[in-house]
Design a protein around this motif. Sequence first.
Motif, PDB file in Angstrom:
ATOM      1  N   PRO A 114       0.819  -1.222   0.000  1.00  0.00           N
ATOM      2  CA  PRO A 114       0.000   0.000   0.000  1.00  0.00           C
ATOM      3  C   PRO A 114       0.847   1.263   0.000  1.00  0.00           C
ATOM      4  CG  PRO A 114      -0.083  -1.106   2.144  1.00  0.00           C
ATOM      5  CD  PRO A 114       0.603  -2.041   1.203  1.00  0.00           C
ATOM      6  N   GLY A 115       0.285   2.317  -0.567  1.00  0.00           N
ATOM      7  CA  GLY A 115       1.033   3.559  -0.712  1.00  0.00           C
ATOM      8  C   GLY A 115       1.519   4.131   0.593  1.00  0.00           C
ATOM      9  N   ARG A 116       0.699   4.054   1.651  1.00  0.00           N
ATOM     10  CA  ARG A 116       1.124   4.640   2.927  1.00  0.00           C
ATOM     11  C   ARG A 116       2.325   3.907   3.513  1.00  0.00           C
ATOM     12  NH1 ARG A 116      -3.237   3.110   7.643  1.00  0.00           N
ATOM     13  NH2 ARG A 116      -3.626   0.927   7.093  1.00  0.00           N
ATOM     14  N   LEU A 117       2.462   2.610   3.178  1.00  0.00           N
ATOM     15  CA  LEU A 117       3.638   1.869   3.625  1.00  0.00           C
ATOM     16  C   LEU A 117       4.865   2.295   2.837  1.00  0.00           C
ATOM     17  CD1 LEU A 117       5.105  -0.363   5.190  1.00  0.00           C
ATOM     18  CD2 LEU A 117       4.330  -1.977   3.435  1.00  0.00           C
ATOM     19  N   VAL A 118       4.719   2.392   1.526  1.00  0.00           N
ATOM     20  CA  VAL A 118       5.851   2.767   0.676  1.00  0.00           C
ATOM     21  C   VAL A 118       6.368   4.153   1.046  1.00  0.00           C
ATOM     22  CG1 VAL A 118       6.593   3.187  -1.700  1.00  0.00           C
ATOM     23  CG2 VAL A 118       5.027   1.305  -1.202  1.00  0.00           C
ATOM     24  N   ARG A 119       5.441   5.057   1.372  1.00  0.00           N
ATOM     25  CA  ARG A 119       5.853   6.421   1.743  1.00  0.00           C
ATOM     26  C   ARG A 119       6.561   6.444   3.092  1.00  0.00           C
ATOM     27  NH1 ARG A 119       0.746   7.380  -0.594  1.00  0.00           N
ATOM     28  NH2 ARG A 119      -0.260   7.306   1.455  1.00  0.00           N
ATOM     29  N   THR A 120       6.313   5.439   3.923  1.00  0.00           N
ATOM     30  CA  THR A 120       6.932   5.392   5.247  1.00  0.00           C
ATOM     31  C   THR A 120       8.302   4.722   5.206  1.00  0.00           C
ATOM     32  OG1 THR A 120       4.744   5.262   6.270  1.00  0.00           O
ATOM     33  CG2 THR A 120       6.598   4.566   7.618  1.00  0.00           C
ATOM     34  N   PHE A 167       3.692  -0.387  10.448  1.00  0.00           N
ATOM     35  CA  PHE A 167       3.067  -1.619  10.915  1.00  0.00           C
ATOM     36  C   PHE A 167       1.662  -1.775  10.336  1.00  0.00           C
ATOM     37  CE2 PHE A 167       1.032  -4.190  14.413  1.00  0.00           C
ATOM     38  CZ  PHE A 167       1.646  -5.379  14.052  1.00  0.00           C
ATOM     39  N   ALA A 168       0.901  -0.681  10.305  1.00  0.00           N
ATOM     40  CA  ALA A 168      -0.440  -0.742   9.718  1.00  0.00           C
ATOM     41  C   ALA A 168      -0.372  -1.097   8.236  1.00  0.00           C
ATOM     42  CB  ALA A 168      -1.153   0.593   9.923  1.00  0.00           C
ATOM     43  N   GLY A 169       0.600  -0.522   7.536  1.00  0.00           N
ATOM     44  CA  GLY A 169       0.749  -0.835   6.114  1.00  0.00           C
ATOM     45  C   GLY A 169       1.184  -2.268   5.877  1.00  0.00           C
ATOM     46  N   LEU A 170       2.045  -2.781   6.734  1.00  0.00           N
ATOM     47  CA  LEU A 170       2.498  -4.167   6.601  1.00  0.00           C
ATOM     48  C   LEU A 170       1.337  -5.138   6.832  1.00  0.00           C
ATOM     49  CD1 LEU A 170       5.903  -3.826   8.461  1.00  0.00           C
ATOM     50  CD2 LEU A 170       5.628  -4.486   6.060  1.00  0.00           C
ATOM     51  N   LEU A 171       0.503  -4.868   7.818  1.00  0.00           N
ATOM     52  CA  LEU A 171      -0.662  -5.720   8.056  1.00  0.00           C
ATOM     53  C   LEU A 171      -1.576  -5.735   6.833  1.00  0.00           C
ATOM     54  CD1 LEU A 171      -1.580  -4.768  11.745  1.00  0.00           C
ATOM     55  CD2 LEU A 171      -0.479  -6.866  10.944  1.00  0.00           C
ATOM     56  N   GLU A 172      -1.721  -4.588   6.210  1.00  0.00           N
ATOM     57  CA  GLU A 172      -2.548  -4.502   5.001  1.00  0.00           C
ATOM     58  C   GLU A 172      -1.913  -5.252   3.831  1.00  0.00           C
ATOM     59  OE1 GLU A 172      -4.346  -0.983   2.064  1.00  0.00           O
ATOM     60  OE2 GLU A 172      -3.486  -0.470   4.022  1.00  0.00           O
ATOM     61  N   TRP A 173      -0.607  -5.300   3.809  1.00  0.00           N
ATOM     62  CA  TRP A 173       0.128  -5.934   2.709  1.00  0.00           C
ATOM     63  C   TRP A 173       0.230  -7.451   2.861  1.00  0.00           C
ATOM     64  CZ3 TRP A 173       6.102  -5.369   1.814  1.00  0.00           C
ATOM     65  CH2 TRP A 173       6.429  -5.810   0.514  1.00  0.00           C
ATOM     66  N   GLU A 174       0.026  -7.967   4.053  1.00  0.00           N
ATOM     67  CA  GLU A 174       0.259  -9.382   4.330  1.00  0.00           C
ATOM     68  C   GLU A 174      -0.413 -10.351   3.345  1.00  0.00           C
ATOM     69  OE1 GLU A 174       1.284  -9.397   9.135  1.00  0.00           O
ATOM     70  OE2 GLU A 174      -0.638 -10.176   8.408  1.00  0.00           O
ATOM     71  N   PRO A 175      -1.651 -10.130   2.888  1.00  0.00           N
ATOM     72  CA  PRO A 175      -2.250 -11.092   1.949  1.00  0.00           C
ATOM     73  C   PRO A 175      -1.478 -11.249   0.637  1.00  0.00           C
ATOM     74  CG  PRO A 175      -3.944  -9.699   2.920  1.00  0.00           C
ATOM     75  CD  PRO A 175      -2.635  -9.111   3.324  1.00  0.00           C
ATOM     76  N   ASP A 176      -0.731 -10.198   0.233  1.00  0.00           N
ATOM     77  CA  ASP A 176       0.014 -10.242  -1.028  1.00  0.00           C
ATOM     78  C   ASP A 176       1.526 -10.337  -0.830  1.00  0.00           C
ATOM     79  OD1 ASP A 176      -2.313  -9.915  -2.673  1.00  0.00           O
ATOM     80  OD2 ASP A 176      -2.308  -7.778  -2.150  1.00  0.00           O
ATOM     81  N   MET A 177       1.978 -10.249   0.399  1.00  0.00           N
ATOM     82  CA  MET A 177       3.417 -10.172   0.652  1.00  0.00           C
ATOM     83  C   MET A 177       4.154 -11.433   0.214  1.00  0.00           C
ATOM     84  SD  MET A 177       5.426  -9.213   4.204  1.00  0.00           S
ATOM     85  CE  MET A 177       4.287  -7.905   4.605  1.00  0.00           C
ATOM     86  N   GLU A 178       3.547 -12.598   0.411  1.00  0.00           N
ATOM     87  CA  GLU A 178       4.211 -13.851   0.038  1.00  0.00           C
ATOM     88  C   GLU A 178       4.523 -13.885  -1.453  1.00  0.00           C
ATOM     89  OE1 GLU A 178       3.498 -18.710   0.231  1.00  0.00           O
ATOM     90  OE2 GLU A 178       1.903 -17.326   0.831  1.00  0.00           O
ATOM     91  N   ASP A 179       3.590 -13.427  -2.281  1.00  0.00           N
ATOM     92  CA  ASP A 179       3.825 -13.409  -3.732  1.00  0.00           C
ATOM     93  C   ASP A 179       4.785 -12.292  -4.122  1.00  0.00           C
ATOM     94  OD1 ASP A 179       2.157 -15.572  -4.195  1.00  0.00           O
ATOM     95  OD2 ASP A 179       0.388 -14.319  -4.480  1.00  0.00           O
ATOM     96  N   ASP A 180       4.622 -11.116  -3.534  1.00  0.00           N
ATOM     97  CA  ASP A 180       5.466  -9.979  -3.908  1.00  0.00           C
ATOM     98  C   ASP A 180       6.926 -10.187  -3.510  1.00  0.00           C
ATOM     99  OD1 ASP A 180       3.173  -8.854  -4.844  1.00  0.00           O
ATOM    100  OD2 ASP A 180       2.985  -7.327  -3.282  1.00  0.00           O
TER     101      ASP A 180
END
Length: 244
Positions: free
Chosen positions: A67-73, A100-113
Amino acid sequence: ETISMFDTSTTTRATLLQKIDSFVAEGAVGSLDVRALLFTEQIVGTTTETATLPLDAFFELIGSRAPGRLVRTLGPNMMFGAIGNEPLLLTTHTSYENAFAGLLEWEPDMEDDLSFIVRTPLAPAPVSLPELPDTETLTASTSSTTSTVSTGTSSPALPSTTTPATTSPVATTTPPEVEPLPTLHTNMWKDIVIKNVDARALIRDDGEILLLYAFLKNNLLLFASRRETVSIVLEILATPQFGE
């Protein structure tokens, strides 16, 4: 520490991931040697000058859905490397809460990314079947018996002829190895603690860790696939070179 360079100016996602895989595979299993792969890009307006690739550009190149808010952080500084043949990605963050909030949001796609970091458990060994007969040949025997023709006159009995039994050897063959059916596993993100450091890990239902991320000191964020990698990085950060 060994540092390798890779220019991403004209590369594709497939080429980059292939380079990452080959870089990781060069490390010896169980080795504690730290190696880094530094990604660069050509500076706009120049033909020969390059600069370090920032994290957001790296995420864009690999097709990350962070998510964008994670990338910006996160970032912009990053280091991809390996300890032995265990990959890791280290970067910085400016806000623990937002990261941390952005990472939680990213978790469903993190394994593939971040598939180039995900640990691949060993597949079960092939199963060999016992040897079985290829063909079965039964013993065949034939016999002829005396026949008497009644014509009013008795005829001497002809001698009985018997064809001796013949036996063919049973042929056997060694069957090929059979690959076992894949076991379906369920993966789940869970909170874990590694040497007093809070982390989140993608854990298989058999307890195998596939991917993890941990917040370290000095606003560092680490992605890895093994507890041991986190422990080694913590030991490195505890040396005088890093302020302790």
